[in-house]
Every structure is written in structure tokens, then in C-alpha cells.
Design a protein around this motif. Structure first.
Motif, PDB file in Angstrom:
ATOM      1  N   ASN A  78      13.411   3.999  -3.227  1.00  0.00           N
ATOM      2  CA  ASN A  78      12.644   3.964  -2.036  1.00  0.00           C
ATOM      3  C   ASN A  78      12.014   2.618  -1.851  1.00  0.00           C
ATOM      4  O   ASN A  78      12.733   2.065  -2.985  1.00  0.00           O
ATOM      5  CB  ASN A  78      12.088   5.055  -2.218  1.00  0.00           C
ATOM      6  N   PRO A  79      10.726   2.660  -1.520  1.00  0.00           N
ATOM      7  CA  PRO A  79      10.389   1.186  -1.051  1.00  0.00           C
ATOM      8  C   PRO A  79       9.537   0.908  -1.811  1.00  0.00           C
ATOM      9  O   PRO A  79       8.434  -0.261  -1.438  1.00  0.00           O
ATOM     10  CB  PRO A  79       9.946   0.981   0.627  1.00  0.00           C
ATOM     11  N   GLY A  80       8.543   2.179  -2.572  1.00  0.00           N
ATOM     12  CA  GLY A  80       7.891   2.129  -3.160  1.00  0.00           C
ATOM     13  C   GLY A  80       7.658   0.836  -4.449  1.00  0.00           C
ATOM     14  O   GLY A  80       8.916   0.951  -5.136  1.00  0.00           O
ATOM     15  N   MET A  81       6.960   0.629  -5.027  1.00  0.00           N
ATOM     16  CA  MET A  81       6.165  -0.243  -6.211  1.00  0.00           C
ATOM     17  C   MET A  81       6.044   0.050  -7.397  1.00  0.00           C
ATOM     18  O   MET A  81       4.682   0.519  -6.982  1.00  0.00           O
ATOM     19  CB  MET A  81       5.326  -1.298  -5.742  1.00  0.00           C
ATOM     20  N   GLN A  82       6.842   1.032  -8.028  1.00  0.00           N
ATOM     21  CA  GLN A  82       6.034   2.030  -8.951  1.00  0.00           C
ATOM     22  C   GLN A  82       5.339   1.427 -10.149  1.00  0.00           C
ATOM     23  O   GLN A  82       5.325   1.431 -11.536  1.00  0.00           O
ATOM     24  CB  GLN A  82       6.659   2.084  -9.788  1.00  0.00           C
ATOM     25  N   VAL A  83       4.049   0.060  -9.473  1.00  0.00           N
ATOM     26  CA  VAL A  83       2.622  -0.324 -10.134  1.00  0.00           C
ATOM     27  C   VAL A  83       1.824   0.683  -9.971  1.00  0.00           C
ATOM     28  O   VAL A  83       1.593   0.283  -8.404  1.00  0.00           O
ATOM     29  CB  VAL A  83       2.795  -1.403  -9.924  1.00  0.00           C
ATOM     30  N   LYS A  84       1.169   1.399 -10.816  1.00  0.00           N
ATOM     31  CA  LYS A  84      -0.369   2.101 -10.329  1.00  0.00           C
ATOM     32  C   LYS A  84      -1.674   1.364  -8.905  1.00  0.00           C
ATOM     33  O   LYS A  84      -1.605   1.517  -7.777  1.00  0.00           O
ATOM     34  CB  LYS A  84      -0.621   3.292 -10.356  1.00  0.00           C
ATOM     35  N   SER A  85      -1.367  -0.049  -9.586  1.00  0.00           N
ATOM     36  CA  SER A  85      -2.359  -0.576  -9.110  1.00  0.00           C
ATOM     37  C   SER A  85      -1.730  -1.277  -7.888  1.00  0.00           C
ATOM     38  O   SER A  85      -2.607  -2.067  -7.039  1.00  0.00           O
ATOM     39  CB  SER A  85      -2.573  -1.816 -10.133  1.00  0.00           C
TER      40      SER A  85
END
Length: 283
Positions: free
Chosen positions: A239-246
Motif C-alpha cells: 500500500n502507499p501508506g507510511m507505517q509511521v503514525k506521526s
């Protein structure tokens, strides 16, 4: 497999020639024979333009022409493959000489309109294109994907170390034919010794985050083989998301692709609904 990709490649090859017409051809070893003083000058054919450029070219004089009597002649000794086909290339050869000849036959028909016959025979004539193996496998440069190409008054001969090497030779001839359409599909006499500089030649497609129909993947396979790539790297799941919540707190809601569809009902729900591929698709 759809064949329309070759027609597109014909236009692309023409554009490539226009883009380099103001520059010299890429560095290629060219052998010429000296002429004694006072003798008649002999025209030596320049290096044909192909991509990647031929490693070595020894130009002759005159031309070979494709015509209605042209055949693709497959050497019976290697029609079903050679001893080196199985394990000596980067990946196991998917086809043998006879199968590659059938693909070459369809390509020639599409780009020239000339319907050539495929025959299996140990002899060939002046109008023919002969596919065989037997190039020196101990040559460290030819390696396992190199080939020898002879274009003479006796016909065209493509001799590979492996069936895949012979196939790369057909890609060079096909590119020459595409660019020779205004000359009646005349190819220059000469001898080429050609080989890849790298055993692995590939590009990657991120089909996880950008769904691509299977028909288009077929077109990419045609495109890559036209330029002698031997590997397509498919990135199937992501997926294109960055798995860093901030940085992206909503990453879990972003589009994700899982492109491999299994027949096992326990896991079949994971395949993406918009585009996914079966094991048979990949074959």
C-alpha cells in the motif's frame, strides 16, 4: 498474447533513430579490411542500428531482402532445444527454437505484411533465415545469451549458444526489418557477434499500488523482450501508506493491493477485487 505491441514498437524504433540521427552510433567494434592503393574501393556496410547496439559488426557489401519466398528454417538438431538450454542461462529457457521461430514468424508478418513459412531442415537457401545453435559456449563474452549473426548472399544465419541467445538474434533482425521498410526490407550484408553485458537485465513494475490488466502485462513482456530484457520484476502486494503514525496517521485506511488470487477458499478473500492474478495467469 496480443500482438499489437510489435506495431507500436515499429513506431518507437523509428523515433529512436530520429533522436540519435545527429549523433554517432554507440561504440561498436567494427572490423574493416584495408584496400591496396589504386584498387577499386569496396563499400563496407555501416553498423545497423539496433537497441542495444551490436557489440561487434564486420560489414560486407550488398543487401539481403525479405520476400515472399523467405522461410524461417529451424535446425532439426536443436528444434526442441539444446543441451545448454536447461540450466546455463539466468533463468530456465521457457521456449525452444521451434517455438521461438513461431513467435518470430508472427512478428515478421505483423511489421512487414510478409507471411513467411516455418520449416525444420538442416539446409537453407538464399532467401531464408536459419535458426541454429552451436556458437562457442566457452567464449566468456558470448556466455549463454550471445549469438552470431551472418547476413550474406547465402541467406541469414542466427547461431546462438542457447535457444534464448538465438531469440535475441531474431530481435535484432526484427528491429532491422522495422527500420528497413522504406528500402524494401533490405538488410545489409555483414557479420555480427553480439552478447549482453549483464546476465540479469530487468525492470520492475509496481502492480500492487497501481493495478495493471493482464493484457497490458502481456504488452510489457513483448516490449521488454524486444529490447532483450530477460526479467520482469512484479511487485504484487503493498500500500502507499507510511507505517509511521506521526507522518501518516491514517495509513491503514489507504488503498492496498494484494494481487495474487489463490484457489484455496481459506485465503481467497485477500485478493484485491479490482485486479488480481491466478497462478495460471502468471504462467
Amino acid at each position: 498474447m496480443r500482438r499489437v505491441g510489435i506495431t507500436f514498437l515499429a513506431a518507437l524504433a523509428a523515433v529512436s533513430v530520429v533522436s540519435v540521427s545527429a549523433n554517432p552510433l554507440p561504440s561498436t567494434t567494427q572490423l574493416t579490411s584495408s584496400q591496396p592503393t589504386g584498387t577499386k574501393k569496396c563499400h563496407v556496410n555501416p553498423t545497423p542500428f539496433v537497441i542495444p547496439s551490436l557489440q561487434e559488426w564486420d560489414g560486407g557489401s550488398g543487401n539481403w531482402k525479405l520476400n515472399a519466398n523467405t522461410r524461417i528454417v529451424v535446425d532439426p538438431s536443436f528444434a526442441n532445444g539444446g543441451a545448454l538450454d536447461a540450466d546455463s542461462t539466468f533463468m530456465r529457457n521457457p521456449s525452444n527454437l521451434k517455438q521461438y521461430a513461431a513467435s518470430f514468424q508472427a512478428d515478421i508478418s505483423e511489421v512487414t505484411g510478409v507471411n513467411v513459412e516455418v520449416v525444420v531442415s538442416s539446409t537453407y537457401g538464399a532467401n531464408d533465415i536459419f535458426l541454429t545453435l552451436g556458437a562457442d559456449s566457452t567464449d566468456p563474452e558470448l556466455n549463454n545469451e550471445g549469438y552470431l549473426l551472418d547476413i550474406t548472399r547465402k541467406g541469414i544465419s542466427i547461431q546462438g549458444v542457447t535457444s534464448r541467445g538465438a531469440f535475441w538474434g531474431t530481435r535484432s533482425v526484427l528491429q532491422m526489418l522495422i527500420l528497413a521498410d522504406e528500402r524494401g526490407y533490405a538488410l545489409p550484408h555483414g557479420h555480427a557477434r553480439d552478447f549482453p553485458n549483464y546476465s540479469e537485465r530487468k525492470f520492475m513494475q509496481d502492480i500492487a499500488r497501481k493495478p495493471i490488466p493482464m493484457s497490458d502485462l502481456h504488452e510489457y513482456a513483448t516490449l521488454s523482450s524486444f529490447y532483450k530484457f530477460n526479467t520482469l520484476h512484479h511487485h504484487y502486494n503493498d500500500n502507499p501508506g507510511m507505517q509511521v503514525k506521526s507522518l501518516m496517521p491514517d495509513w491503514q485506511t489507504k488503498y492496498a493491493g494484494f494481487r495474487l488470487r489463490t484457489e484455496n477458499p481459506e485465503y481467497s478473500m485477500y485478493a484485491s477485487n479490482d485486479t488480481s492474478y491466478t497462478k495460471q495467469d502468471m504462467r
